[in-house]
Structures are given as C-alpha cells and as structure tokens.
Design a protein around this motif. Structure first.
Motif, PDB file in Angstrom:
ATOM      1  N   GLY A  65     103.299  32.216 107.714  1.00 54.86           N
ATOM      2  CA  GLY A  65     104.717  32.108 108.068  1.00 54.86           C
ATOM      3  C   GLY A  65     104.931  31.305 109.334  1.00 54.86           C
ATOM      4  N   LYS A  66     106.211  31.027 109.587  1.00 53.66           N
ATOM      5  CA  LYS A  66     106.562  30.211 110.752  1.00 53.66           C
ATOM      6  C   LYS A  66     106.159  30.919 112.045  1.00 53.66           C
ATOM      7  CE  LYS A  66     110.190  26.885 111.277  1.00 53.66           C
ATOM      8  NZ  LYS A  66     111.600  26.599 111.253  1.00 53.66           N
ATOM      9  N   GLY A  67     105.295  30.284 112.797  1.00 55.45           N
ATOM     10  CA  GLY A  67     104.853  30.882 114.066  1.00 55.45           C
ATOM     11  C   GLY A  67     104.171  32.234 113.880  1.00 55.45           C
ATOM     12  N   GLY A  68     103.616  32.460 112.677  1.00 58.71           N
ATOM     13  CA  GLY A  68     102.917  33.732 112.426  1.00 58.71           C
ATOM     14  C   GLY A  68     103.852  34.873 112.051  1.00 58.71           C
ATOM     15  N   SER A  69     105.119  34.535 111.722  1.00 59.90           N
ATOM     16  CA  SER A  69     106.108  35.598 111.491  1.00 59.90           C
ATOM     17  C   SER A  69     105.806  36.429 110.243  1.00 59.90           C
ATOM     18  CB  SER A  69     107.505  34.986 111.385  1.00 59.90           C
ATOM     19  OG  SER A  69     107.509  33.992 110.376  1.00 59.90           O
ATOM     20  N   MET A  70     105.325  35.774 109.179  1.00 59.42           N
ATOM     21  CA  MET A  70     105.081  36.512 107.933  1.00 59.42           C
ATOM     22  C   MET A  70     103.899  37.466 108.056  1.00 59.42           C
ATOM     23  SD  MET A  70     105.877  37.105 104.820  1.00 59.42           S
ATOM     24  CE  MET A  70     106.667  35.791 103.895  1.00 59.42           C
ATOM     25  N   ILE A  71     102.827  36.970 108.621  1.00 60.30           N
ATOM     26  CA  ILE A  71     101.640  37.836 108.711  1.00 60.30           C
ATOM     27  C   ILE A  71     101.904  39.009 109.669  1.00 60.30           C
ATOM     28  CG2 ILE A  71     100.378  36.574 110.536  1.00 60.30           C
ATOM     29  CD1 ILE A  71      97.880  37.016 108.640  1.00 60.30           C
ATOM     30  N   LYS A  72     102.806  38.785 110.602  1.00 60.66           N
ATOM     31  CA  LYS A  72     103.173  39.869 111.520  1.00 60.66           C
ATOM     32  C   LYS A  72     103.909  40.974 110.754  1.00 60.66           C
ATOM     33  CE  LYS A  72     105.497  40.658 115.941  1.00 60.66           C
ATOM     34  NZ  LYS A  72     106.934  40.911 115.960  1.00 60.66           N
ATOM     35  N   VAL A  73     104.841  40.566 109.882  1.00 57.21           N
ATOM     36  CA  VAL A  73     105.578  41.559 109.076  1.00 57.21           C
ATOM     37  C   VAL A  73     104.611  42.329 108.171  1.00 57.21           C
ATOM     38  CG1 VAL A  73     107.302  41.832 107.243  1.00 57.21           C
ATOM     39  CG2 VAL A  73     107.747  40.275 109.135  1.00 57.21           C
ATOM     40  N   ILE A  74     103.700  41.588 107.540  1.00 62.49           N
ATOM     41  CA  ILE A  74     102.715  42.226 106.653  1.00 62.49           C
ATOM     42  C   ILE A  74     101.907  43.265 107.442  1.00 62.49           C
ATOM     43  CG2 ILE A  74     100.592  41.806 105.314  1.00 62.49           C
ATOM     44  CD1 ILE A  74     101.832  39.047 104.527  1.00 62.49           C
ATOM     45  N   ARG A  75     101.454  42.868 108.624  1.00 63.96           N
ATOM     46  CA  ARG A  75     100.651  43.778 109.446  1.00 63.96           C
ATOM     47  C   ARG A  75     101.456  45.004 109.867  1.00 63.96           C
ATOM     48  NH1 ARG A  75     100.541  44.298 114.671  1.00 63.96           N
ATOM     49  NH2 ARG A  75     101.378  42.226 115.130  1.00 63.96           N
TER      50      ARG A  75
ATOM     51  N   ARG B  31      94.755  28.396  97.874  1.00 61.50           N
ATOM     52  CA  ARG B  31      95.060  27.023  98.328  1.00 61.50           C
ATOM     53  C   ARG B  31      95.545  26.993  99.771  1.00 61.50           C
ATOM     54  NH1 ARG B  31      97.550  26.488  93.258  1.00 61.50           N
ATOM     55  NH2 ARG B  31      99.615  26.389  94.202  1.00 61.50           N
ATOM     56  N   GLU B  32      95.334  25.861 100.400  1.00 60.76           N
ATOM     57  CA  GLU B  32      95.742  25.651 101.793  1.00 60.76           C
ATOM     58  C   GLU B  32      97.247  25.888 101.963  1.00 60.76           C
ATOM     59  OE1 GLU B  32      94.258  25.402 105.390  1.00 60.76           O
ATOM     60  OE2 GLU B  32      92.924  25.006 103.689  1.00 60.76           O
ATOM     61  N   SER B  33      98.053  25.421 100.976  1.00 59.29           N
ATOM     62  CA  SER B  33      99.514  25.564 101.084  1.00 59.29           C
ATOM     63  C   SER B  33      99.914  27.043 101.073  1.00 59.29           C
ATOM     64  CB  SER B  33     100.191  24.838  99.926  1.00 59.29           C
ATOM     65  OG  SER B  33      99.753  25.384  98.691  1.00 59.29           O
ATOM     66  N   GLN B  34      99.142  27.851 100.336  1.00 61.36           N
ATOM     67  CA  GLN B  34      99.449  29.292 100.281  1.00 61.36           C
ATOM     68  C   GLN B  34      99.125  29.954 101.616  1.00 61.36           C
ATOM     69  OE1 GLN B  34      96.826  30.101  97.006  1.00 61.36           O
ATOM     70  NE2 GLN B  34      98.445  29.812  95.471  1.00 61.36           N
ATOM     71  N   LYS B  35      98.138  29.422 102.287  1.00 61.60           N
ATOM     72  CA  LYS B  35      97.759  29.973 103.593  1.00 61.60           C
ATOM     73  C   LYS B  35      98.960  29.900 104.544  1.00 61.60           C
ATOM     74  CE  LYS B  35      94.370  29.290 107.274  1.00 61.60           C
ATOM     75  NZ  LYS B  35      93.106  28.664 107.658  1.00 61.60           N
ATOM     76  N   GLY B  36      99.627  28.741 104.528  1.00 57.98           N
ATOM     77  CA  GLY B  36     100.798  28.555 105.388  1.00 57.98           C
ATOM     78  C   GLY B  36     101.900  29.557 105.077  1.00 57.98           C
ATOM     79  N   ILE B  37     102.093  29.836 103.792  1.00 58.33           N
ATOM     80  CA  ILE B  37     103.154  30.782 103.399  1.00 58.33           C
ATOM     81  C   ILE B  37     102.847  32.184 103.920  1.00 58.33           C
ATOM     82  CG2 ILE B  37     104.306  31.888 101.424  1.00 58.33           C
ATOM     83  CD1 ILE B  37     103.748  29.275  99.844  1.00 58.33           C
ATOM     84  N   VAL B  38     101.592  32.588 103.775  1.00 57.57           N
ATOM     85  CA  VAL B  38     101.232  33.949 104.196  1.00 57.57           C
ATOM     86  C   VAL B  38     101.327  34.084 105.724  1.00 57.57           C
ATOM     87  CG1 VAL B  38      99.402  35.698 104.241  1.00 57.57           C
ATOM     88  CG2 VAL B  38      99.792  34.372 102.166  1.00 57.57           C
TER      89      VAL B  38
END
Ligand SMILES: Nc1nc2c(ncn2[C@@H]2O[C@H](COP(=O)(O)OP(=O)(O)OP(=O)(O)O)[C@@H](O)[C@H]2O)c(=O)[nH]1
Ligand SMILES: [Mg+2]
Length: 302
Positions: free
Chosen positions: A253-263, A244-251
């Motif tokens: 994260g704010k200003g890309g912070s979550m996907i940066k941590v994952i990476r 879902r679109e809402s899940q995309k936002g969670i992954v």
C-alpha cells in the motif's frame, strides 16, 4: 457413556462452512472471506455438550478444476469426508443449485475413501444445512426442493451461520446421529491448531479481505520466526508471499498503509484468541512459482 462423532463440514466454496464452524465454536477457528476458496486446510473445531463431543472438520469448498492447487484442496475435503462419521452438507440458499451442486450432492451421500469398504454402498449419516436463510435473496423453498430431489433421505435444518438461527437444532440433530464413543479432546479445547498456523491464517484472512481480484488466490503466509519477550508477549515474523511484483505493491500500500492495516487488524483478532499479546512483523515477498512447487503445496495444504 457419552457420545462422540467426527463431523465433516462440506459444500461449495463460499457456502458458509467456516462461518458455521466459528458460530458453533463461539470463536474464530477458521478464517472467513467473501472470496471463494478461502479455506485451504481441514480445520478442526470442537464442541462439548452434556450428551458428548462433536469434532467438526471444516474443509475447502468443492470446486471442480484440474489445477494443481484445486486438486489438492479437493483431496483435503475428500480425506475429511473419508474420516467423518457424519457429514454436514452446507447448501447456500442464495445461489441456484447448478450441475456442480448436483454432482456434489451425489458424492456426499455415499461414504468415500478407499479404506471405507465396510460401508460401501450404504448411505451416509448426513444433515443438510440450508444456510444464509437471513439473506434477502435467499430462496429456501428452492433449496428444500433440491434436497428432496437429490438427497431424499437427508435431514434438513435451516440455518443462518451469520445470525446463529437454527444452530441449536443443527447440533441436536448431529448429537442424535452420533454414537457412544471416546471424548477425543479435553473439554476446554475448541480447536487443535498450532499457534504458528493459526497466526498465519489470521494474517491471510486480513490480507484476503483487503485485496481484490486475483490477489487472494495469489498469496500465502510463510512463518519466518518468533520469540517470547520478557513481558510475556510473542513477537512473530511472517512473510506475505505473492506471485508478482505488482501484487507486492498492492499488499504494502501507499507508504505502507495497507500492510499496516493488515497487521493491526490481525493483532486485534489475535488479542482475543491468545492469552498473551502477539506483535507481528510482516514483510512481503514475491515467489512467482509457489503454486507449482510440490513441497511448498504439501506444507501449505494438509
Ligand atoms: N447472509 C449470510 N452470509 C453468510 C452466512 N454464512 C456465511 N456468509 C457469508 O458468506 C461468505 C463466505 O463465507 P465462508 O464461511 O468463508 O464460506 P466457506 O464455505 O467457508 O468458503 P470457502 O472456505 O471458500 O469454501 C462470507 O462473506 C460470509 O460472511 C449466512 O448465514 N448469512
Ligand atoms: Mg471456508
């Protein structure tokens, strides 16, 4: 001649099967999270001892459900059971064994698989690993009682996959049950997974461990492309796919912070697993129907 055996690691979701495989192999072979149904594939890990070779097959946790994805996961586990010479049944000592555990215990004790007519009716070679004995809420006596009632013939080993307690004893018990046979893998191999899958799994582990509720079950990792750079490192692009679109936002994260941590966390793990640096490029994509797409499921769950 040396011994060898295929050893299926089976049990309920979150009983600690993948943690056990990693502890045995001394490396992250199979991803781990507190979320049930983390493992989606029959992941192999290999150990070599003076007596011979054990090829472990980690499996998705057994969970009775009629959903398409769950049925597929169950079939992966059943197929590993069919291929196995020995079964390690991982029993979580911190959980009360309910009806689901009882159903599983009887299933695991007899050889399964339609091709397995020779052994029909015979008992399996099985070791029950009572796991998480380090935990405060472990009730080892309750687990021993359960095994005595439901699998009276099985060998019991008390272990902590987390601390490593009991693992030497487990390996000795397995080598004791193994028979003489070919060494299937060269001694330097501890897994047979290809790098594309392995990297995807590490990314999935980080994504699962940083998200909550339904998100871990909503996502899969899709390989896009990769190239070797001149300095010998690998640049690899993957999509983190959610429903879902809402899940995309969670992954993201704010200003890309979550996907940066994952990476960053994934790259750190990969630095330990591969002998060349891996640079990840991650994107998030929405696919609302991937769990109903047979071809997609076939490519993800095997
Ligand atoms: N205290 C304690 N926790 C453990 C032990 N083994 C595993 N765990 C924890 O149990 C949780 C599940 O571990 P996994 O190894 O992913 O379990 P699994 O059986 O592979 O789960 P699925 O792949 O979902 O079937 C994680 O949070 C682990 O850290 C143990 O020996 N002691
Ligand atoms: Mg697992």
């Amino acid at each position: 001649m040396a011994k060898s055996a295929f050893v299926a690691i089976v049990g309920r979701p979150s009983s600690g099967k993948s943690t056990l495989l990693n502890a045995l192999c001394g490396a992250k072979v199979s991803i781990v999270s507190p979320v049930p149904q983390t493992t989606r594939n029959a992941v192999r890990g290999i150990i070599n001892r003076d007596e011979g070779q054990l090829v472990f097959i980690d499996t998705p946790g057994f969970h009775i459900s009629e959903r398409k994805l769950n049925i597929k996961l169950k079939n992966v586990a059943l197929s590993a059971l069919g291929d196995a010479d020995i079964v390690v049944y991982v029993l979580d000592s911190t959980r009360e064994p309910g009806p689901e555990e009882e159903a599983l215990a009887s299933n695991f004790s007899v050889p399964s698989g339609s091709a397995d007519t020779v052994h029909k009716g015979s008992r399996r070679k099985m070791v029950v690993a009572i796991n998480k004995i380090d935990a405060k809420d472990a009730d080892v006596a309750r687990a021993v009682q359960f095994v005595a009632e439901h699998l009276p013939a099985a060998t019991i080993v008390r272990i902590s996959a987390l601390t490593g307690e009991g693992l030497d004893e487990l390996v000795s018990a397995l080598l004791g049950l193994a028979e003489e046979g070919p060494q299937w893998y060269p001694p330097e191999y501890y897994t047979d997974q290809d790098p594309v899958f392995r990297i995807a799994e590490i990314i999935r582990e980080k994504a699962i461990n940083h998200t909550r509720e339904e998100l871990p079950h909503a996502l899969f990792i899709d390989f896009v492309d990769s190239r070797k750079l001149e300095d010998g490192s690998l640049e690899a692009s993957y999509d983190i796919v959610v429903e879902r679109e809402s899940q995309k936002g969670i992954v993201i994260g704010k200003g890309g912070s979550m996907i940066k941590v994952i990476r960053e966390e994934a790259e750190a793990d990969l630095a330990e697993l591969f002998d060349y640096p891996v640079h990840l490029r991650l994107q998030v994509r929405v696919d609302p129907s991937w769990k109903h797409d047979d071809k997609r499921l076939d490519s993800l769950i095997f």
